[in-house]
Write an enzyme that holds these catalytic residues in place. Structure first.
Site, PDB file in Angstrom:
ATOM      1  N   LYS A 201     -42.005-110.645  10.470  1.00 13.88           N
ATOM      2  CA  LYS A 201     -42.152-110.559  11.923  1.00 13.88           C
ATOM      3  C   LYS A 201     -43.439-109.804  12.210  1.00 13.88           C
ATOM      4  O   LYS A 201     -43.553-108.608  11.932  1.00 13.88           O
ATOM      5  CB  LYS A 201     -40.949-109.827  12.517  1.00 13.88           C
ATOM      6  N   LYS A 255     -41.805-115.403  12.074  1.00 19.37           N
ATOM      7  CA  LYS A 255     -41.984-115.261  13.506  1.00 19.37           C
ATOM      8  C   LYS A 255     -43.291-114.567  13.813  1.00 19.37           C
ATOM      9  O   LYS A 255     -43.547-113.547  13.185  1.00 19.37           O
ATOM     10  CB  LYS A 255     -40.805-114.420  14.002  1.00 19.37           C
TER      11      LYS A 255
HETATM   12  C1  PBG Z   1     -36.369-107.931  19.447  1.00 16.94           C
HETATM   13  C2  PBG Z   1     -36.891-109.306  19.441  1.00 16.94           C
HETATM   14  C3  PBG Z   1     -38.115-109.765  19.952  1.00 16.94           C
HETATM   15  C4  PBG Z   1     -38.077-111.144  19.844  1.00 16.94           C
HETATM   16  C5  PBG Z   1     -36.865-111.494  19.249  1.00 16.94           C
HETATM   17  N1  PBG Z   1     -36.153-110.327  18.987  1.00 16.94           N
HETATM   18  C6  PBG Z   1     -39.231-109.073  20.616  1.00 16.94           C
HETATM   19  C7  PBG Z   1     -39.918-107.938  19.991  1.00 16.94           C
HETATM   20  O1  PBG Z   1     -39.792-107.671  18.783  1.00 16.94           O
HETATM   21  O2  PBG Z   1     -40.623-107.251  20.716  1.00 16.94           O
HETATM   22  C8  PBG Z   1     -39.142-112.061  20.326  1.00 16.94           C
HETATM   23  C9  PBG Z   1     -38.696-113.410  20.720  1.00 16.94           C
HETATM   24  C10 PBG Z   1     -39.646-114.168  21.569  1.00 16.94           C
HETATM   25  O3  PBG Z   1     -40.753-113.715  21.911  1.00 16.94           O
HETATM   26  O4  PBG Z   1     -39.268-115.284  21.939  1.00 16.94           O
HETATM   27  N2  PBG Z   1     -36.535-107.149  18.350  1.00 16.94           N
END
Ligand code: PBG
Length: 332
Positions: A201, A255
């Site tokens: 991520k 992601k």
């Molecule tokens: C939370 C989370 C996020 C997303 C999914 N779970 C945002 C972040 O880490 O700030 C992003 C999903 C998206 O942008 O569609 N931890």
């Protein structure tokens, strides 16, 4: 690989001459089985509220979840991902609401597991929708404290499992949380609850609309770069996935999606584990706005999803999931 023949004997256009032939030789396709739909849940009754930063995406009060779940069932989408829009008065610096057995996610899980038991559910493990500072972990001495955060995340994961969640998805990026969660699940005999680790991520600019959707955007101080990955790095992604699999991850998430196709392809080739890709909110809103304004054709949405399949994704979490499933049904 040997190239057989050359022009004029070989003409690659020959296999592109008609739609049926292109369909016959196509190397990648999408089906409803490849899709996961994120759903945002809010407080209140009889509420379906549009999210401004994400055109075409709504927040549903628990009693209205039926409307979207009926569609999910009708178009045979295998799984949904639940996210809460927690009211400000329930947020605190420890994200305590994450452990409330009556929070939005738990109530949502109950509805789905009683009325729609055939639909799979994944839930994020992370504190950002619940904290007053918008971070995924708790802050101690001005830092997001890894080990203290894990203790809370383990409890959050157990609560979700008790409420019937099928796939626990830690998205917090603390080190060691997958192992801790697996251990706790097994101790409570949740052997069949899977872990989909957000192993890769990146600290991305493309989460903006999501943060607005869960109400953490205006709260977030600084950024998430001390725990989410640096987008300049590739080698690090192998280490992240390797560790999470060792700790017990059943599936891994990559992601964002569109700007990270190289990462998807590398991980798919290197590890024997299902790879799930998240086409995140920023990617969605960019495409959706361009399609709505007729700058791009609707087919751009399909093209984006196919690019994930081509790179090696087993499934895609996307806000387009229902739209695509409907389109596929029309075609077939
Ligand atoms: C939370 C989370 C996020 C997303 C999914 N779970 C945002 C972040 O880490 O700030 C992003 C999903 C998206 O942008 O569609 N931890």
């Amino acid at each position: 690989m040997k190239t057989v023949g050359s022009y004029p004997k070989t003409r690659l256009r020959r296999l592109r001459k008609s739609k049926w032939l292109r369909n016959l030789v196509s190397e990648n396709n999408i089906s409803n089985n490849d899709l996961v739909l994120p759903i945002f849940i809010r407080e209140g009754k009889n509420k379906i509220e549009q999210i401004k930063s994400m055109p075409g995406v709504n927040r549903y009060s628990v009693d209205k979840l039926d409307t979207i779940l009926n569609e999910v069932r009708k178009f045979k989408i295998p799984m949904v991902a639940l996210f809460p829009y927690t009211p400000n008065n329930k947020k605190d610096d420890k994200g305590s609401e994450a452990l409330n057995p009556n929070n939005l996610i738990c109530r949502g899980l109950k509805v789905i597991k009683t009325k729609f038991p055939d639909i799979g559910v994944m839930c994020d493990v992370a504190l950002d929708p619940y904290t007053s500072h918008g971070h995924d972990g708790i802050i101690i001495k001005n830092k997001i404290d890894n080990d203290e955060t894990i203790k809370i995340l383990v409890k959050q994961a157990l609560l979700q499992a008790e409420m019937g969640c099928d796939i626990i998805a830690p998205s917090d990026m603390m080190d060691g949380r997958v192992g801790a969660i697996r251990k706790a699940l097994d101790k409570k005999k949740f052997y069949d609850v899977s872990i989909l680790s957000y192993a890769i991520k990146y600290a991305s600019n493309f989460y903006g609309p999501f943060r607005d959707a869960v109400g953490s955007k205006s709260k977030l101080k600084k950024n998430k770069k001390t725990y989410q990955m640096d987008y300049r790095n590739k080698l690090e992604s192998f280490r992240e996935v390797g560790l999470d699999i060792k700790e017990g991850a059943d599936l891994v998430m990559i992601k964002p999606g569109m700007f990270y196709l190289d990462i998807i392809s590398n991980i798919k080739n290197k590890f024997n584990v299902p790879v799930i890709v998240y086409q995140v909110s920023g990617e969605y809103s960019l495409l959706k706005n361009a399609i709505r304004n007729k700058i791009l054709s609707e087919d751009a949405m399909i093209e984006s999803i196919i690019s994930f399949k081509r790179s090696g994704a087993s499934a895609i979490v996307t806000y387009f999931a229902l739209e695509i499933a409907k389109k596929i049904k029309q075609i077939n």
